[in-house]
Design a protein around this motif. Sequence first.
Motif, PDB file in Angstrom:
ATOM      1  N   LEU A   1       0.828  -1.209   0.000  1.00 30.18           N
ATOM      2  CA  LEU A   1       0.000   0.000   0.000  1.00 30.18           C
ATOM      3  C   LEU A   1       0.862   1.259   0.000  1.00 30.18           C
ATOM      4  CD1 LEU A   1      -2.880  -0.977   2.456  1.00 30.18           C
ATOM      5  CD2 LEU A   1      -3.042  -0.635  -0.001  1.00 30.18           C
ATOM      6  N   GLY A   2       1.981   1.224   0.739  1.00 27.05           N
ATOM      7  CA  GLY A   2       2.861   2.390   0.775  1.00 27.05           C
ATOM      8  C   GLY A   2       3.504   2.676  -0.572  1.00 27.05           C
ATOM      9  N   ASN A   3       3.802   1.611  -1.337  1.00 25.39           N
ATOM     10  CA  ASN A   3       4.428   1.796  -2.651  1.00 25.39           C
ATOM     11  C   ASN A   3       3.465   2.350  -3.691  1.00 25.39           C
ATOM     12  OD1 ASN A   3       6.876   0.869  -1.707  1.00 25.39           O
ATOM     13  ND2 ASN A   3       6.539  -1.237  -2.379  1.00 25.39           N
ATOM     14  N   THR A   4       2.159   2.237  -3.426  1.00 26.98           N
ATOM     15  CA  THR A   4       1.183   2.769  -4.385  1.00 26.98           C
ATOM     16  C   THR A   4       0.955   4.265  -4.201  1.00 26.98           C
ATOM     17  OG1 THR A   4      -0.656   2.225  -2.897  1.00 26.98           O
ATOM     18  CG2 THR A   4      -0.023   0.561  -4.526  1.00 26.98           C
ATOM     19  N   GLY A   5       1.507   4.856  -3.146  1.00 28.69           N
ATOM     20  CA  GLY A   5       1.285   6.276  -2.858  1.00 28.69           C
ATOM     21  C   GLY A   5       1.613   7.222  -3.999  1.00 28.69           C
ATOM     22  N   PRO A   6       2.824   7.125  -4.600  1.00 29.49           N
ATOM     23  CA  PRO A   6       3.171   8.065  -5.677  1.00 29.49           C
ATOM     24  C   PRO A   6       2.348   7.883  -6.953  1.00 29.49           C
ATOM     25  CG  PRO A   6       5.129   7.015  -4.745  1.00 29.49           C
ATOM     26  CD  PRO A   6       3.952   6.277  -4.228  1.00 29.49           C
TER      27      PRO A   6
ATOM     28  N   MET B   1      -7.591   8.524   1.843  1.00 33.91           N
ATOM     29  CA  MET B   1      -8.103   7.166   2.046  1.00 33.91           C
ATOM     30  C   MET B   1      -6.960   6.179   2.268  1.00 33.91           C
ATOM     31  SD  MET B   1     -10.681   4.998  -0.402  1.00 33.91           S
ATOM     32  CE  MET B   1     -11.916   6.286  -0.268  1.00 33.91           C
ATOM     33  N   LEU B   2      -5.862   6.367   1.526  1.00 34.73           N
ATOM     34  CA  LEU B   2      -4.700   5.500   1.707  1.00 34.73           C
ATOM     35  C   LEU B   2      -4.102   5.657   3.099  1.00 34.73           C
ATOM     36  CD1 LEU B   2      -2.595   3.538   0.499  1.00 34.73           C
ATOM     37  CD2 LEU B   2      -1.335   5.538  -0.299  1.00 34.73           C
TER      38      LEU B   2
ATOM     39  N   MET C   1      -5.682   6.625   5.834  1.00 34.53           N
ATOM     40  CA  MET C   1      -6.599   6.014   6.805  1.00 34.53           C
ATOM     41  C   MET C   1      -6.467   4.491   6.797  1.00 34.53           C
ATOM     42  SD  MET C   1      -9.988   8.375   6.210  1.00 34.53           S
ATOM     43  CE  MET C   1     -10.973   7.407   7.338  1.00 34.53           C
ATOM     44  N   THR C   2      -6.296   3.928   5.601  1.00 37.69           N
ATOM     45  CA  THR C   2      -6.109   2.478   5.503  1.00 37.69           C
ATOM     46  C   THR C   2      -4.808   2.040   6.172  1.00 37.69           C
ATOM     47  OG1 THR C   2      -7.266   2.540   3.378  1.00 37.69           O
ATOM     48  CG2 THR C   2      -6.046   0.545   3.900  1.00 37.69           C
ATOM     49  N   GLN C   3      -3.751   2.819   5.972  1.00 41.07           N
ATOM     50  CA  GLN C   3      -2.466   2.494   6.581  1.00 41.07           C
ATOM     51  C   GLN C   3      -2.530   2.588   8.103  1.00 41.07           C
ATOM     52  OE1 GLN C   3      -0.334   0.859   4.947  1.00 41.07           O
ATOM     53  NE2 GLN C   3       1.170   2.163   3.960  1.00 41.07           N
ATOM     54  N   ILE C   4      -3.238   3.586   8.616  1.00 38.52           N
ATOM     55  CA  ILE C   4      -3.387   3.728  10.069  1.00 38.52           C
ATOM     56  C   ILE C   4      -4.176   2.547  10.632  1.00 38.52           C
ATOM     57  CG2 ILE C   4      -4.476   5.109  11.878  1.00 38.52           C
ATOM     58  CD1 ILE C   4      -3.792   7.596  10.175  1.00 38.52           C
ATOM     59  N   ALA C   5      -5.256   2.154   9.921  1.00 35.25           N
ATOM     60  CA  ALA C   5      -6.039   0.999  10.363  1.00 35.25           C
ATOM     61  C   ALA C   5      -5.198  -0.275  10.354  1.00 35.25           C
ATOM     62  CB  ALA C   5      -7.263   0.833   9.460  1.00 35.25           C
TER      63      ALA C   5
END
Length: 225
Positions: free
Chosen positions: A176-181, A190-191, A193-197
Amino acid sequence: MMNNLFSVFDPSSSIFNFSLNWLSTFIGILLIPLLYWLMPSRYNMIWNFILKKLHNEFKTLLGPLSINGSTFIFISLFSMILFNNFMGLFPYIFTSTSHLTLTLTLALPLWLCFMLFGWINNTQHMFIHLVPQGTPTILMPFMVCIETISNIIRPMTLAVRLTANMIAGHLLMTLLGNTGPMIPTTMIIMLMMTQIALLILESAVSIIQSYVFAVLSTLYSSEIN
């Protein structure tokens, strides 16, 4: 793609062929000096409360015939795994519990000690455990084979369970972190919030897996008495 994905678990930093990443296993030792203050802090009170609860539960699981002080082995095991699981959630800290090198090193000697002690001192009791009560005579040879196999794979299941759970969460967060850029700006919130969850979920998994490892080790120990 797979090599890049799993490279986050590669202990590659080294000096004189000694992997420095494994030093993260001893980060929990830095927290020990806090226990030597004259006036206990809230952290000390909470940690002592947890240890007392674990001691009472492990004492119950081990039974009245257990050796005094045997619960401290499993409490230390729980503490070590818990510290390593939590430290691995911080950025740039190597997660040693995501490697079979560490988890098998914990599980295999423990299981071997239980087996040697049980077969040497309680041989008849160990033979009785191979055939569950009420098993028909015709099924007894099969039950002995099944119980023997399930007993032999115990250290592997302990090690793989902990390793797989640690790897799964870290891989998902890395993906998920690699999809950020590559995603639109509107999806960044939304990304996050998903990472925090996921981080909260991984914190819960860190506690649960260290507890499961210690409790199962306690149960395996109680069977040899």
